[in-house]
Write a protein that holds these residues in place. Structure first.
Motif, mmCIF file in Angstrom:
data_model
loop_
_atom_site.group_PDB
_atom_site.id
_atom_site.type_symbol
_atom_site.label_atom_id
_atom_site.label_comp_id
_atom_site.label_asym_id
_atom_site.label_seq_id
_atom_site.Cartn_x
_atom_site.Cartn_y
_atom_site.Cartn_z
ATOM 1 N N PHE A 1 -67.089 -13.664 4.478
ATOM 2 C CA PHE A 1 -67.651 -12.341 4.737
ATOM 3 C C PHE A 1 -66.894 -11.630 5.863
ATOM 4 C CE2 PHE A 1 -71.591 -14.086 2.718
ATOM 5 C CZ PHE A 1 -71.683 -13.138 1.704
ATOM 6 N N ALA A 2 -66.488 -12.377 6.897
ATOM 7 C CA ALA A 2 -65.721 -11.777 7.991
ATOM 8 C C ALA A 2 -64.389 -11.248 7.488
ATOM 9 C CB ALA A 2 -65.506 -12.804 9.105
ATOM 10 N N ASN A 3 -63.722 -12.007 6.614
ATOM 11 C CA ASN A 3 -62.447 -11.553 6.057
ATOM 12 C C ASN A 3 -62.619 -10.318 5.191
ATOM 13 O OD1 ASN A 3 -59.993 -13.046 6.763
ATOM 14 N ND2 ASN A 3 -61.128 -14.845 6.062
ATOM 15 N N GLN A 4 -63.698 -10.266 4.425
ATOM 16 C CA GLN A 4 -63.952 -9.080 3.609
ATOM 17 C C GLN A 4 -64.110 -7.839 4.480
ATOM 18 O OE1 GLN A 4 -62.944 -10.781 0.709
ATOM 19 N NE2 GLN A 4 -64.102 -9.048 -0.092
ATOM 20 N N LEU A 5 -64.824 -7.990 5.590
ATOM 21 C CA LEU A 5 -64.982 -6.869 6.508
ATOM 22 C C LEU A 5 -63.652 -6.500 7.150
ATOM 23 C CD1 LEU A 5 -68.317 -7.149 8.540
ATOM 24 C CD2 LEU A 5 -67.470 -5.211 7.219
ATOM 25 N N ALA A 6 -62.843 -7.519 7.489
ATOM 26 C CA ALA A 6 -61.546 -7.262 8.116
ATOM 27 C C ALA A 6 -60.635 -6.480 7.173
ATOM 28 C CB ALA A 6 -60.895 -8.583 8.518
ATOM 29 N N HIS A 7 -60.623 -6.846 5.884
ATOM 30 C CA HIS A 7 -59.811 -6.115 4.912
ATOM 31 C C HIS A 7 -60.267 -4.653 4.822
ATOM 32 C CE1 HIS A 7 -57.565 -9.534 3.737
ATOM 33 N NE2 HIS A 7 -58.562 -10.167 3.127
ATOM 34 N N LYS A 8 -61.566 -4.448 4.905
ATOM 35 C CA LYS A 8 -62.094 -3.081 4.881
ATOM 36 C C LYS A 8 -61.628 -2.312 6.119
ATOM 37 C CE LYS A 8 -66.453 -0.509 5.037
ATOM 38 N NZ LYS A 8 -67.941 -0.603 5.044
ATOM 39 N N ILE A 9 -61.657 -2.980 7.270
ATOM 40 C CA ILE A 9 -61.262 -2.330 8.514
ATOM 41 C C ILE A 9 -59.785 -1.946 8.489
ATOM 42 C CG2 ILE A 9 -60.906 -2.746 10.989
ATOM 43 C CD1 ILE A 9 -63.490 -4.446 10.890
ATOM 44 N N TYR A 10 -58.927 -2.817 7.923
ATOM 45 C CA TYR A 10 -57.488 -2.572 7.921
ATOM 46 C C TYR A 10 -57.035 -1.638 6.813
ATOM 47 C CZ TYR A 10 -57.379 -6.563 11.103
ATOM 48 O OH TYR A 10 -57.582 -7.407 12.158
ATOM 49 N N ASP A 11 -57.883 -1.364 5.836
ATOM 50 C CA ASP A 11 -57.502 -0.488 4.728
ATOM 51 C C ASP A 11 -57.635 0.969 5.164
ATOM 52 O OD1 ASP A 11 -57.216 0.974 2.391
ATOM 53 O OD2 ASP A 11 -58.228 -0.524 1.156
ATOM 54 N N PRO A 12 -56.511 1.714 5.216
ATOM 55 C CA PRO A 12 -56.581 3.106 5.691
ATOM 56 C C PRO A 12 -57.355 4.016 4.755
ATOM 57 C CG PRO A 12 -54.399 2.618 4.796
ATOM 58 C CD PRO A 12 -55.148 1.310 4.855
ATOM 59 N N ASN A 13 -57.607 3.578 3.530
ATOM 60 C CA ASN A 13 -58.311 4.413 2.570
ATOM 61 C C ASN A 13 -59.829 4.247 2.621
ATOM 62 O OD1 ASN A 13 -55.842 5.405 1.402
ATOM 63 N ND2 ASN A 13 -55.623 3.414 0.389
ATOM 64 N N ILE A 14 -60.295 3.314 3.452
ATOM 65 C CA ILE A 14 -61.730 3.056 3.547
ATOM 66 C C ILE A 14 -62.212 3.466 4.934
ATOM 67 C CG2 ILE A 14 -63.543 1.306 3.458
ATOM 68 C CD1 ILE A 14 -61.797 -0.327 1.611
ATOM 69 N N PRO A 15 -63.178 4.371 5.035
ATOM 70 C CA PRO A 15 -63.695 4.754 6.352
ATOM 71 C C PRO A 15 -64.391 3.578 7.026
ATOM 72 C CG PRO A 15 -65.056 5.687 4.595
ATOM 73 C CD PRO A 15 -63.849 5.097 3.940
ATOM 74 N N VAL A 16 -64.144 3.444 8.319
ATOM 75 C CA VAL A 16 -64.675 2.319 9.083
ATOM 76 C C VAL A 16 -65.585 2.840 10.182
ATOM 77 C CG1 VAL A 16 -64.079 0.345 10.541
ATOM 78 C CG2 VAL A 16 -62.612 0.949 8.627
ATOM 79 N N THR A 17 -66.698 2.173 10.382
ATOM 80 C CA THR A 17 -67.616 2.549 11.450
ATOM 81 C C THR A 17 -67.568 1.524 12.571
ATOM 82 O OG1 THR A 17 -69.484 1.303 10.533
ATOM 83 C CG2 THR A 17 -69.142 3.554 9.712
ATOM 84 N N GLU A 18 -68.111 1.895 13.716
ATOM 85 C CA GLU A 18 -68.183 0.949 14.827
ATOM 86 C C GLU A 18 -68.999 -0.281 14.448
ATOM 87 O OE1 GLU A 18 -68.076 2.494 19.093
ATOM 88 O OE2 GLU A 18 -69.164 4.082 18.055
ATOM 89 N N ALA A 19 -70.035 -0.060 13.636
ATOM 90 C CA ALA A 19 -70.869 -1.187 13.205
ATOM 91 C C ALA A 19 -70.052 -2.192 12.401
ATOM 92 C CB ALA A 19 -72.051 -0.688 12.386
ATOM 93 N N ASP A 20 -69.087 -1.717 11.593
ATOM 94 C CA ASP A 20 -68.248 -2.623 10.812
ATOM 95 C C ASP A 20 -67.446 -3.542 11.726
ATOM 96 O OD1 ASP A 20 -69.067 -1.574 8.353
ATOM 97 O OD2 ASP A 20 -67.528 -0.009 8.398
#
Length: 408
Positions: free
Chosen positions: A34-53
């Protein structure tokens, strides 16, 4: 129930180690996923990231790392205990091929329980990152330097060894279920809590062949990983950077560092720019006043910032694709107490006048300077989507050190 093993049964200590290890492994693996899935989301420039993420990713990684280190010490204790104990005999020792496979898988499991958390721990110690191990004993390891190369190597090994652990674990569980459902023997029951009336195993001799087989498999795994390119990963930030051209300067920089320090989820992360140029004019004045000028160009893509390098290059932060360089054009002044560089600093599409105090040691035609300044990331539009400091603090400390030689 006895605390020690016998030839026909496992003792309570061995059973405790077995089920504690199982609990820890089946907790650490999903946390890491689950941590890796969130990390991939954080590093993907096409996906908006929030502080909570980012905060959740840090918490999950911290929990995963903490449990992983626990697995390492439990595995060591389990192995040391096993070395002092009688090894219960196999109930199907007469089936040579099945017995050989079972013992080989056991050796694979033992190695995995040490190597998986160890490579993860070394990766953590070698990296600048934002997810600490949740314990009071520090985040470093003796003889393990902060090294991007070592960090990437051990991250690749950790990923590869997790697959070995997962496959070995699956084979181990399948074998236990086969004994229980198909063979209907006591192999599984004698590892369950409580007392089991296991039959006396047949006389048998344990050879070293399963050990050699496990070593051979580990060798094949490493060779296979290398051939598949598992160890050839490099950060995009490290490969997409064009080297800056040299500039004409009265003072030629011989060596120096341009470092930054941020705070992410309450933990400091230090990085540096590998590629930057400085055109410097300077003449020591006899009294406080103008002393020269400096024009600094920084290749943003040359930044290494630990485990968050790729995130820092993204559109929400430095956006190195659209803004590949930063620039500081300043006039140099001698003051009553030292020196200052005063002028506009441009990062992304924002320009702000700053003052960089520095010290200077002049020895003939050689000068050594050291300076520091604290910036606010929001002033330059870096991380504007994170207007709070819960994940990334506003303050960014910049440290500059260099040695330059005056051109004759």
């Amino acid at each position: 129930m006895s605390s020690t093993n016998t030839f026909s049964s496992y003792g309570s200590v061995t059973k405790t180690f077995h089920w504690l290890t199982a609990l820890l492994i089946f907790t650490a693996l999903p946390l890491g996923w689950f941590a890796n899935q969130l990390a991939h989301k954080i590093y993907d420039p096409n996906i908006p990231v929030t502080e909570a993420d980012i905060i959740w990713a840090a918490r999950l990684f911290s929990a995963h790392k903490t449990i992983g280190v626990t697995v390492f010490f439990v595995a060591l204790a389990r192995i040391l205990w096993a070395m002092t104990q009688t090894k219960p005999g196999l109930l199907n020792a007469e089936n040579k091929s099945e017995a050989f496979a079972a013992e080989t898988v056991h050796w694979m499991l033992y190695a995995s329980l040490v190597l998986v958390p160890l490579t993860g721990w070394v990766h953590h110690a070698a990296s600048e990152g934002f997810a600490p191990i949740l314990w009071p004993f520090g985040q470093t390891l003796p003889f393990v330097p902060k090294s991007p190369f070592l960090s990437e190597l051990t991250a690749s090994l950790h990923w590869l060894f997790i697959w070995v652990l997962g496959i070995s674990l699956a084979l181990h569980i399948m074998g236990a279920l086969k004994h229980h459902v198909v063979d209907k023997d006591s192999t599984l029951r004698r590892m369950l809590p409580g007392r089991s009336d296991a039959p006396e195993p047949p006389a048998q001799h344990h050879s070293a062949l399963p050990v050699f087989a496990a070593v051979a498999i580990w060798g094949a795994v490493l060779v296979g990983g290398w051939s598949l390119g598992v160890f050839s990963h490099h950060s995009a930030a490290a490969t997409d950077t064009s080297e800056l051209t040299e500039v004409q300067s009265d003072w030629q920089v011989q060596d120096g560092t341009l470092a930054i320090r941020i705070t992410q989820v309450g933990n400091p992360v230090t990085g540096s720019f590998a590629d930057w140029t400085a055109a410097i004019t300077f003449d020591e004045p006899s009294a406080p006043g103008p002393a020269g000028a400096v024009d600094v160009t920084i290749a943003i893509g040359s930044l290494t910032l630990g485990t968050v390098t790729d995130q820092a290059m993204g559109a929400e932060f430095f956006d190195s694709g659209q803004f590949p360089t930063a620039q500081f054009k300043a006039d140099l002044f001698k003051t009553e107490t030292g020196y200052e560089a005063r002028g506009p600093l441009t990062i992304r599409d924002k320009t702000l006048d700053i003052v960089l105090p520095f010290t200077l040691d002049l020895q003939g035609n050689e000068a050594t300077m050291s300076g520091s300044v604290q910036l606010n990331r929001l002033d330059f539009g870096v991380g504007e989507h994170m207007p709070q400091e819960g994940s990334v603090a506003f303050a960014v400390d910049v440290d500059v050190e260099l040695t330059a030689i005056r051109e004759e």
